[in-house]
Design a protein around this motif. Structure first.
Motif, mmCIF file in Angstrom:
data_model
loop_
_atom_site.group_PDB
_atom_site.id
_atom_site.type_symbol
_atom_site.label_atom_id
_atom_site.label_comp_id
_atom_site.label_asym_id
_atom_site.label_seq_id
_atom_site.Cartn_x
_atom_site.Cartn_y
_atom_site.Cartn_z
ATOM 1 N N SER A 175 -1.695 14.953 -8.014
ATOM 2 C CA SER A 175 -1.897 14.330 -9.405
ATOM 3 C C SER A 175 -0.712 13.791 -9.880
ATOM 4 N N GLY A 176 -1.049 12.892 -10.644
ATOM 5 C CA GLY A 176 0.172 12.277 -11.453
ATOM 6 C C GLY A 176 0.844 13.030 -12.245
ATOM 7 N N ILE A 177 2.331 12.897 -12.530
ATOM 8 C CA ILE A 177 3.404 13.843 -13.254
ATOM 9 C C ILE A 177 2.777 13.489 -14.593
ATOM 10 N N PRO A 178 2.651 14.737 -15.629
ATOM 11 C CA PRO A 178 2.210 14.154 -16.978
ATOM 12 C C PRO A 178 3.576 13.852 -17.770
ATOM 13 N N ASP A 179 3.842 12.565 -18.342
ATOM 14 C CA ASP A 179 4.826 12.247 -18.949
ATOM 15 C C ASP A 179 6.003 12.872 -18.975
ATOM 16 N N GLU A 180 6.763 12.862 -17.693
ATOM 17 C CA GLU A 180 7.951 13.877 -17.263
ATOM 18 C C GLU A 180 8.725 13.179 -16.258
ATOM 19 N N GLU A 181 9.944 12.916 -16.608
ATOM 20 C CA GLU A 181 10.734 12.481 -15.331
ATOM 21 C C GLU A 181 11.279 13.858 -14.797
ATOM 22 N N ARG A 182 11.395 13.429 -13.406
ATOM 23 C CA ARG A 182 11.876 14.742 -12.670
ATOM 24 C C ARG A 182 13.142 14.306 -11.884
ATOM 25 N N GLY A 183 12.840 13.083 -11.041
ATOM 26 C CA GLY A 183 13.970 12.743 -10.102
ATOM 27 C C GLY A 183 14.914 11.714 -10.691
ATOM 28 N N LYS A 184 15.830 11.918 -11.572
ATOM 29 C CA LYS A 184 16.504 10.925 -12.337
ATOM 30 C C LYS A 184 17.466 10.367 -11.264
ATOM 31 N N THR A 185 17.320 9.019 -11.137
ATOM 32 C CA THR A 185 18.013 8.158 -10.264
ATOM 33 C C THR A 185 19.292 7.442 -10.858
ATOM 34 N N GLY A 186 20.466 7.301 -10.062
ATOM 35 C CA GLY A 186 21.526 6.859 -10.827
ATOM 36 C C GLY A 186 22.480 6.506 -9.660
ATOM 37 N N LEU A 187 23.717 5.630 -9.883
ATOM 38 C CA LEU A 187 24.625 5.302 -8.926
ATOM 39 C C LEU A 187 25.762 5.586 -9.498
ATOM 40 N N HIS A 211 15.441 3.287 -8.910
ATOM 41 C CA HIS A 211 13.928 4.030 -8.954
ATOM 42 C C HIS A 211 13.515 5.072 -7.957
ATOM 43 N N GLY A 212 12.772 6.040 -8.216
ATOM 44 C CA GLY A 212 12.422 7.026 -7.548
ATOM 45 C C GLY A 212 11.204 7.432 -7.506
ATOM 46 N N TYR A 213 10.516 8.047 -6.601
ATOM 47 C CA TYR A 213 9.190 8.450 -6.605
ATOM 48 C C TYR A 213 9.182 9.688 -6.062
ATOM 49 N N SER A 214 9.049 10.862 -6.777
ATOM 50 C CA SER A 214 9.166 12.377 -6.656
ATOM 51 C C SER A 214 7.879 13.097 -6.596
ATOM 52 N N TYR A 215 7.957 13.932 -5.365
ATOM 53 C CA TYR A 215 7.050 14.849 -5.104
ATOM 54 C C TYR A 215 7.313 16.150 -5.306
ATOM 55 N N GLY A 216 6.634 17.000 -6.377
ATOM 56 C CA GLY A 216 7.206 18.282 -6.964
ATOM 57 C C GLY A 216 6.166 19.409 -6.078
ATOM 58 N N GLU A 217 6.869 20.762 -6.293
ATOM 59 C CA GLU A 217 6.422 21.762 -5.332
ATOM 60 C C GLU A 217 5.007 22.169 -5.853
ATOM 61 N N CYS A 237 3.020 14.205 -8.267
ATOM 62 C CA CYS A 237 4.050 13.185 -8.075
ATOM 63 C C CYS A 237 3.733 11.930 -8.700
ATOM 64 N N GLY A 238 4.823 11.166 -8.957
ATOM 65 C CA GLY A 238 4.830 9.937 -9.725
ATOM 66 C C GLY A 238 6.080 9.272 -9.871
ATOM 67 N N PHE A 239 6.113 7.963 -10.512
ATOM 68 C CA PHE A 239 7.423 7.251 -10.602
ATOM 69 C C PHE A 239 8.394 8.159 -11.704
ATOM 70 N N ASP A 240 9.659 7.947 -11.609
ATOM 71 C CA ASP A 240 10.565 8.394 -12.443
ATOM 72 C C ASP A 240 10.887 7.032 -12.931
ATOM 73 N N GLU A 241 11.703 7.199 -14.261
ATOM 74 C CA GLU A 241 12.112 6.315 -15.012
ATOM 75 C C GLU A 241 12.985 5.203 -14.012
ATOM 76 N N ILE A 242 13.305 4.179 -14.690
ATOM 77 C CA ILE A 242 14.467 2.986 -14.055
ATOM 78 C C ILE A 242 15.554 3.070 -14.696
ATOM 79 N N SER A 243 16.502 3.232 -14.045
ATOM 80 C CA SER A 243 17.862 3.025 -14.636
ATOM 81 C C SER A 243 18.573 1.755 -14.058
ATOM 82 N N GLN A 244 19.510 1.174 -14.937
ATOM 83 C CA GLN A 244 20.272 0.088 -14.616
ATOM 84 C C GLN A 244 21.577 0.026 -14.738
ATOM 85 N N PHE A 245 22.409 -0.577 -13.578
ATOM 86 C CA PHE A 245 23.853 -0.427 -13.499
ATOM 87 C C PHE A 245 24.395 -1.787 -13.261
#
Length: 205
Positions: free
Chosen positions: A53-65, A179-185, A189-197
């Motif tokens: 099921s989709g992650i409810p309005d929550e970021e999990r795997g924050k991506t960055g450089l 950009h990341g797509y996370s699978y939780g325990e 699962c679902g998309f995490d927010e995009i970050s720009q560098f």
């Protein structure tokens, strides 16, 4: 799945607007072995659910450089940096599929290709660098290019990356979207927010 993710990422990019984060410069890297820590691929004991099921309005795997040079001199060789996924939730993330999208808003550039970049990530299982953008890369190689393993809340996992700019590159500015797509325990699962560098290419002297 890649097409769906690409379309979703494009929509998120449009929503992001002009917000940006400047990356911290790093030293010029030499040799073939990455100086950044490359985490192994996901644990073979984990099996993704057939449906999550989709992650409810929550970021999990924050991506960055981390360590992406803010300025890169054309023809200066390889520069290493790190693609990091940080678990910013209260749930263990079992896997995160990561992507890296280049772009430019420079009015003096007609296309991102004019910056002459090649980007690679270090595959720890194969023990080799794999191109995802530029020389040696195929279209969409930067989309879902790696899957990072389990990350507990508050912890992170890294992939080793490197970038080089061709000596003939045109000077200008560019950016990367992570950009990341996370699978939780918890089988969500679902998309995490995009970050720009952002980064700037300067001509060789």
């Amino acid at each position: 799945m890649k097409l769906r993710r690409a379309l979703s990422a494009a929509a998120a990019v449009a929503a992001l607007g002009s917000a940006s984060l400047l990356a911290v410069p790093t030293a010029h890297a030499t040799g073939n072995a990455p100086s950044a820590t490359a985490e192994p691929s996901p644990s073979p004991t984990y099996t993704r659910p057939a449906f999550c099921s989709g992650i409810p309005d929550e970021e999990r795997g924050k991506t960055g450089l981390r360590g992406l040079p803010g300025t890169i001199v054309a023809g200066s060789g390889w520069h290493e940096f790190t693609y990091r996924v940080t678990n910013v939730s209260t749930v263990t993330v079992m896997e995160t599929v990561i992507s890296l999208y280049p772009g430019t808003a420079d009015p003096d550039l007609d296309d991102i290709a004019e910056l002459g970049m090649t980007v690679e990530w270090f595959n720890p299982e194969a023990g080799t660098w794999k191109p995802i953008e530029g020389e040696g890369a195929e279209p969409l190689d930067n989309d879902d290019f790696a899957t990072l393993g389990m990350v507990k809340p508050g912890e992170h996992t890294d992939a080793a990356m490197r970038i080089k700019i061709a000596k003939t590159a045109k000077a200008g500015t560019g950016y990367f979207f992570t950009h990341g797509y996370s699978y939780g325990e918890d089988d969500q699962c679902g998309f995490d927010e995009i970050s720009q560098f952002d980064f700037t290419v300067v001509s060789a002297r």
